[in-house]
Design a protein around this motif. Structure first.
Motif, PDB file in Angstrom:
ATOM      1  N   THR A 109       5.076   2.597  -1.249  1.00  0.00           N
ATOM      2  CA  THR A 109       4.558   3.050   0.042  1.00  0.00           C
ATOM      3  C   THR A 109       3.041   3.185   0.001  1.00  0.00           C
ATOM      4  OG1 THR A 109       6.611   4.252   0.447  1.00  0.00           O
ATOM      5  CG2 THR A 109       4.740   4.806   1.833  1.00  0.00           C
ATOM      6  N   LEU A 110       2.527   3.674  -1.109  1.00  0.00           N
ATOM      7  CA  LEU A 110       1.076   3.764  -1.265  1.00  0.00           C
ATOM      8  C   LEU A 110       0.444   2.384  -1.183  1.00  0.00           C
ATOM      9  CD1 LEU A 110      -1.512   5.341  -1.996  1.00  0.00           C
ATOM     10  CD2 LEU A 110      -0.882   5.078  -4.402  1.00  0.00           C
ATOM     11  N   ARG A 111       1.041   1.414  -1.851  1.00  0.00           N
ATOM     12  CA  ARG A 111       0.512   0.046  -1.819  1.00  0.00           C
ATOM     13  C   ARG A 111       0.476  -0.499  -0.396  1.00  0.00           C
ATOM     14  NH1 ARG A 111       1.015  -1.567  -7.240  1.00  0.00           N
ATOM     15  NH2 ARG A 111       2.856  -0.722  -8.295  1.00  0.00           N
ATOM     16  N   ALA A 112       1.584  -0.308   0.330  1.00  0.00           N
ATOM     17  CA  ALA A 112       1.691  -0.889   1.667  1.00  0.00           C
ATOM     18  C   ALA A 112       0.823  -0.156   2.687  1.00  0.00           C
ATOM     19  CB  ALA A 112       3.152  -0.871   2.114  1.00  0.00           C
ATOM     20  N   SER A 113       0.724   1.163   2.551  1.00  0.00           N
ATOM     21  CA  SER A 113       0.014   1.964   3.547  1.00  0.00           C
ATOM     22  C   SER A 113      -1.490   1.995   3.331  1.00  0.00           C
ATOM     23  CB  SER A 113       0.550   3.399   3.546  1.00  0.00           C
ATOM     24  OG  SER A 113       1.923   3.438   3.822  1.00  0.00           O
ATOM     25  N   LEU A 114      -1.913   1.906   2.070  1.00  0.00           N
ATOM     26  CA  LEU A 114      -3.335   1.960   1.744  1.00  0.00           C
ATOM     27  C   LEU A 114      -3.703   0.734   0.901  1.00  0.00           C
ATOM     28  CD1 LEU A 114      -2.432   5.010   2.274  1.00  0.00           C
ATOM     29  CD2 LEU A 114      -4.381   5.650   0.847  1.00  0.00           C
ATOM     30  N   PRO A 115      -3.709  -0.449   1.504  1.00  0.00           N
ATOM     31  CA  PRO A 115      -4.010  -1.652   0.732  1.00  0.00           C
ATOM     32  C   PRO A 115      -5.437  -1.640   0.197  1.00  0.00           C
ATOM     33  CG  PRO A 115      -3.984  -2.133   3.084  1.00  0.00           C
ATOM     34  CD  PRO A 115      -3.467  -0.737   2.926  1.00  0.00           C
ATOM     35  N   VAL A 116      -5.617  -2.257  -0.945  1.00  0.00           N
ATOM     36  CA  VAL A 116      -6.950  -2.343  -1.535  1.00  0.00           C
ATOM     37  C   VAL A 116      -7.877  -3.116  -0.604  1.00  0.00           C
ATOM     38  CG1 VAL A 116      -8.299  -3.394  -3.396  1.00  0.00           C
ATOM     39  CG2 VAL A 116      -6.234  -2.088  -3.935  1.00  0.00           C
ATOM     40  N   ALA A 131       3.606   8.134   1.898  1.00  0.00           N
ATOM     41  CA  ALA A 131       2.425   7.736   1.132  1.00  0.00           C
ATOM     42  C   ALA A 131       1.797   8.953   0.463  1.00  0.00           C
ATOM     43  CB  ALA A 131       1.414   7.036   2.028  1.00  0.00           C
ATOM     44  N   GLN A 132       1.826  10.103   1.155  1.00  0.00           N
ATOM     45  CA  GLN A 132       1.280  11.319   0.578  1.00  0.00           C
ATOM     46  C   GLN A 132       2.062  11.730  -0.661  1.00  0.00           C
ATOM     47  OE1 GLN A 132      -1.600  13.034   1.648  1.00  0.00           O
ATOM     48  NE2 GLN A 132      -1.278  13.923  -0.393  1.00  0.00           N
ATOM     49  N   VAL A 168      -6.040   2.286  -7.683  1.00  0.00           N
ATOM     50  CA  VAL A 168      -5.708   3.499  -6.928  1.00  0.00           C
ATOM     51  C   VAL A 168      -6.983   4.291  -6.637  1.00  0.00           C
ATOM     52  CG1 VAL A 168      -4.356   5.617  -6.901  1.00  0.00           C
ATOM     53  CG2 VAL A 168      -3.415   3.566  -7.969  1.00  0.00           C
ATOM     54  N   VAL A 169      -7.875   4.343  -7.610  1.00  0.00           N
ATOM     55  CA  VAL A 169      -9.155   5.014  -7.395  1.00  0.00           C
ATOM     56  C   VAL A 169      -9.883   4.388  -6.217  1.00  0.00           C
ATOM     57  CG1 VAL A 169     -11.422   5.521  -8.384  1.00  0.00           C
ATOM     58  CG2 VAL A 169      -9.374   5.718  -9.817  1.00  0.00           C
ATOM     59  N   THR A 170      -9.877   3.056  -6.137  1.00  0.00           N
ATOM     60  CA  THR A 170     -10.567   2.395  -5.014  1.00  0.00           C
ATOM     61  C   THR A 170      -9.858   2.684  -3.701  1.00  0.00           C
ATOM     62  OG1 THR A 170      -9.392   0.243  -5.014  1.00  0.00           O
ATOM     63  CG2 THR A 170     -11.202   0.534  -6.598  1.00  0.00           C
ATOM     64  N   ARG A 171      -8.542   2.752  -3.721  1.00  0.00           N
ATOM     65  CA  ARG A 171      -7.809   3.101  -2.497  1.00  0.00           C
ATOM     66  C   ARG A 171      -8.214   4.490  -1.999  1.00  0.00           C
ATOM     67  NH1 ARG A 171      -3.432  -0.098  -5.074  1.00  0.00           N
ATOM     68  NH2 ARG A 171      -2.469  -1.398  -3.446  1.00  0.00           N
TER      69      ARG A 171
END
Length: 217
Positions: A109-116, A131-132, A168-171
Motif C-alpha cells: 500500500t505504501l508503494r502504491a499510495s506514495l510512489p517514488v 498506507a499509514q 522509503v526515505v525519498t518517499r
C-alpha cells in the motif's frame, strides 16, 4: 573498462533501480551503468507496479546475471565481503536479512499510495489509513534498529538495509511525511550520502515524466 554492468530504469521513479545501484556502489564494485529507455515496456511495468516479475535492476558480472535486489545484495556480499553489506554479528545479520526481506516483499500500500518521485514534492499529502500502517511499521523497524545500534545507520555502519530502505526515505521527503527527531536524523543521513546526492541530481535532470505518477491525489 568495468567488468560489470548494471541495467537500471528511471532514476526519478524507480525504487528498485535505486536499491540495486546503491548496493553496487556500496560494494565498491566497478560497473558500467546501462539505462533502459523510459518507454521500454518492462521498465515501465516495473515502475508502475504492473508486473509481478521485476527484471530491473540487473547486474552482470563475470558470467553471472542477477536481477533481483536481494539476490544482488547477497551476490555482492559474497564477492565483496570487505564491503560489509551484512553485519559481522550473526544475530545482527539475521535481523538485517529479515528487515530487508520485509521491505522487499511487503508494504504494497505504501508503494502504491506514495510512489517514488524525486522531482516531486507534495506537502500536506493525504495519507490513507492502510498506507499509514505501512509507514508506522517502517518507523518501528528504524526505531528498533537505531536504538540497538546507536546509528547513524540502521546497523551502525552502512549495510544493505540502508540501501533497501533508501527509497522509503525519498518517499517520506516527497510526500512530507512527518518523522520523530531520531528518525528524521536517520533520513537526513541517508539523503546526505554522496551516492544519494549523485542519484538525485541525475533524477532531476531526467527529461521524461511518467504521467501516471504525476497526479496529485
Amino acid at each position: 573498462m568495468a567488468k560489470a554492468t548494471l541495467t537500471i530504469s528511471s532514476k526519478n521513479y524507480s525504487s528498485w533501480s535505486l536499491r540495486g545501484w546503491l548496493l553496487t556502489r556500496f560494494s565498491g564494485l566497478e560497473f558500467e551503468e546501462i539505462t533502459t529507455a523510459p518507454d521500454d515496456p518492462s521498465a515501465r511495468a516495473e515502475i508502475l507496479l504492473l508486473s509481478p516479475t521485476i527484471l530491473v535492476p540487473c547486474l552482470r558480472h563475470e558470467g553471472a546475471t542477477v536481477w533481483d535486489t536481494l539476490a544482488i545484495a547477497e551476490y555482492l556480499n559474497e564477492i565483496r565481503p570487505d564491503a560489509a553489506l551484512l553485519p559481522n554479528d550473526r544475530i545482527e545479520r539475521a535481523h538485517c536479512r529479515s528487515i530487508c526481506g520485509e521491505i522487499h516483499s511487503g508494504f504494497t500500500t505504501l508503494r502504491a499510495s506514495l510512489p517514488v518521485n524525486l522531482k516531486g514534492h507534495f506537502p500536506n499529502f493525504k495519507i490513507w489509513s492502510r498506507a499509514q500502517a505501512d509507514i508506522d511499521r517502517v518507523c518501528t523497524i528504524w526505531r528498533d534498529c537505531l536504538e540497538k545500534s546507536g546509528g547513524p545507520f540502521l546497523f551502525g555502519m552502512r549495510t544493505m538495509a540502508d540501501a533497501m530502505y533508501a527509497p522509503v526515505v525519498t518517499r517520506f521527503a516527497t510526500y512530507d511525511v512527518k518523522l520523530e527527531p531520531r528518525l528524521k536524523q536517520y533520513a537526513d543521513v541517508i539523503m546526505a550520502m554522496p551516492e544519494m546526492q549523485e542519484w538525485i541530481e541525475a533524477a532531476r535532470a531526467e527529461p521524461t515524466d511518467i504521467e501516471e505518477l504525476e497526479v496529485d491525489y
